[in-house]
Design a protein around this motif. Structure first.
Motif, PDB file in Angstrom:
ATOM      1  N   SER A 166       0.830  -1.197   0.000  1.00  0.00           N
ATOM      2  CA  SER A 166       0.000   0.000   0.000  1.00  0.00           C
ATOM      3  C   SER A 166       0.872   1.257   0.000  1.00  0.00           C
ATOM      4  O   SER A 166       1.814   1.367   0.780  1.00  0.00           O
ATOM      5  CB  SER A 166      -0.893  -0.018   1.248  1.00  0.00           C
ATOM      6  OG  SER A 166      -1.388   1.255   1.538  1.00  0.00           O
ATOM      7  N   SER A 167       0.538   2.203  -0.851  1.00  0.00           N
ATOM      8  CA  SER A 167       1.309   3.449  -0.920  1.00  0.00           C
ATOM      9  C   SER A 167       1.247   4.212   0.402  1.00  0.00           C
ATOM     10  O   SER A 167       2.175   4.954   0.746  1.00  0.00           O
ATOM     11  CB  SER A 167       0.823   4.327  -2.074  1.00  0.00           C
ATOM     12  OG  SER A 167      -0.540   4.645  -1.901  1.00  0.00           O
ATOM     13  N   SER A 212       4.641   5.390   2.116  1.00  0.00           N
ATOM     14  CA  SER A 212       4.808   6.818   2.425  1.00  0.00           C
ATOM     15  C   SER A 212       5.098   7.037   3.898  1.00  0.00           C
ATOM     16  O   SER A 212       5.955   7.855   4.260  1.00  0.00           O
ATOM     17  CB  SER A 212       3.556   7.610   2.048  1.00  0.00           C
ATOM     18  OG  SER A 212       3.400   7.648   0.674  1.00  0.00           O
ATOM     19  N   TYR A 213       4.398   6.316   4.762  1.00  0.00           N
ATOM     20  CA  TYR A 213       4.626   6.450   6.202  1.00  0.00           C
ATOM     21  C   TYR A 213       6.067   6.083   6.545  1.00  0.00           C
ATOM     22  O   TYR A 213       6.746   6.796   7.287  1.00  0.00           O
ATOM     23  CB  TYR A 213       3.656   5.571   6.998  1.00  0.00           C
ATOM     24  CG  TYR A 213       3.869   5.708   8.485  1.00  0.00           C
ATOM     25  CD1 TYR A 213       3.217   6.703   9.206  1.00  0.00           C
ATOM     26  CD2 TYR A 213       4.753   4.882   9.170  1.00  0.00           C
ATOM     27  CE1 TYR A 213       3.439   6.865  10.570  1.00  0.00           C
ATOM     28  CE2 TYR A 213       4.984   5.027  10.528  1.00  0.00           C
ATOM     29  CZ  TYR A 213       4.321   6.022  11.224  1.00  0.00           C
ATOM     30  OH  TYR A 213       4.556   6.173  12.571  1.00  0.00           O
ATOM     31  N   PRO A 265      -5.789  -2.636   8.166  1.00  0.00           N
ATOM     32  CA  PRO A 265      -6.025  -3.125   6.811  1.00  0.00           C
ATOM     33  C   PRO A 265      -6.033  -2.046   5.718  1.00  0.00           C
ATOM     34  O   PRO A 265      -5.764  -2.333   4.569  1.00  0.00           O
ATOM     35  CB  PRO A 265      -7.401  -3.811   6.912  1.00  0.00           C
ATOM     36  CG  PRO A 265      -7.489  -4.239   8.331  1.00  0.00           C
ATOM     37  CD  PRO A 265      -6.815  -3.133   9.109  1.00  0.00           C
ATOM     38  N   SER A 266      -6.324  -0.801   6.088  1.00  0.00           N
ATOM     39  CA  SER A 266      -6.317   0.278   5.093  1.00  0.00           C
ATOM     40  C   SER A 266      -4.946   0.939   4.960  1.00  0.00           C
ATOM     41  O   SER A 266      -4.785   1.874   4.196  1.00  0.00           O
ATOM     42  CB  SER A 266      -7.390   1.318   5.429  1.00  0.00           C
ATOM     43  OG  SER A 266      -7.074   1.972   6.635  1.00  0.00           O
TER      44      SER A 266
END
Length: 151
Positions: free
Chosen positions: A102-103, A107-108, A142-143
C-alpha cells in the motif's frame, strides 16, 4: 541376548511410531504448479529473480500458507491457495520491493524512517506487520494506516 532383541524391537517400534505421526506434508514442487495469480505477482515484482525452491504446504486454520518460495536473492514469499501473497521477507534484512505494498504504508515509512527500508511485510488479522531494516516492527491496519510500533 533376549534382552538385546527386546530393546532393539522396542526402539524400532518407537521409531516407526514417531515417523508415522509426522504430519509434515510439505513437499517441493515445480514453480509451474503455482496458481496463476502467484506467477503474475512474481513476474511483476521479482521479474529477473530466479526461484530457488517452491514448497507446497498444508494450510492450517491459523496459517493459511499454501506455497512458500525462496528466491535467489534471499527473499522468501508465501502465498495462500489462491496465489495471494501472505508474507514477503528478506532473509538478510535487505530491502524488499514495495510496488505491491500500500502506498500509504510506503509513504509512512519513507516519511518517518528516512534511513530505513521495508525488509518484510506480513498480512495478519489486524492488518499488516512491517519490519524495517533498522529492526523496528510496525503495525498498520487493513487500510494501511499506522497503528503502533510492535515491541
Amino acid at each position: 541376548m533376549k534382552k538385546l532383541i527386546l530393546t532393539f524391537t522396542a526402539l524400532l517400534a518407537f521409531a516407526i511410531i514417531v515417523v508415522s505421526c509426522d504430519k509434515d506434508d510439505d513437499h517441493q514442487v515445480p514453480a509451474t504448479s503455482l496458481p496463476a495469480s502467484a506467477s503474475t505477482f512474481l513476474n511483476t515484482f521479482f521479474k529477473d529473480v530466479t526461484i530457488r525452491k517452491v514448497e507446497k504446504k498444508t494450510p492450517t486454520a491459523t496459517n493459511k500458507t499454501a506455497y512458500s518460495l525462496v528466491l535467489a536473492n534471499g527473499i522468501e514469499v508465501d502465498f495462500d491457495q489462491e496465489g495471494n501473497w501472505k508474507e514477503v521477507e528478506s532473509d538478510n534484512d535487505t530491502a524488499i520491493p514495495t510496488g505491491f505494498i500500500s502506498s500509504t504504508i510506503v509513504s509512512y515509512v519513507d516519511t518517518n524512517y528516512k534511513t530505513a527500508q521495508i525488509s518484510a511485510i506480513d498480512k495478519v488479522t489486524a492488518g499488516f506487520e512491517v519490519e524495517l531494516t533498522n529492526d523496528i516492527d510496525l503495525l498498520f491496519d487493513p487500510s494501511g494506516q499506522f497503528v503502533k510500533i510492535i515491541l
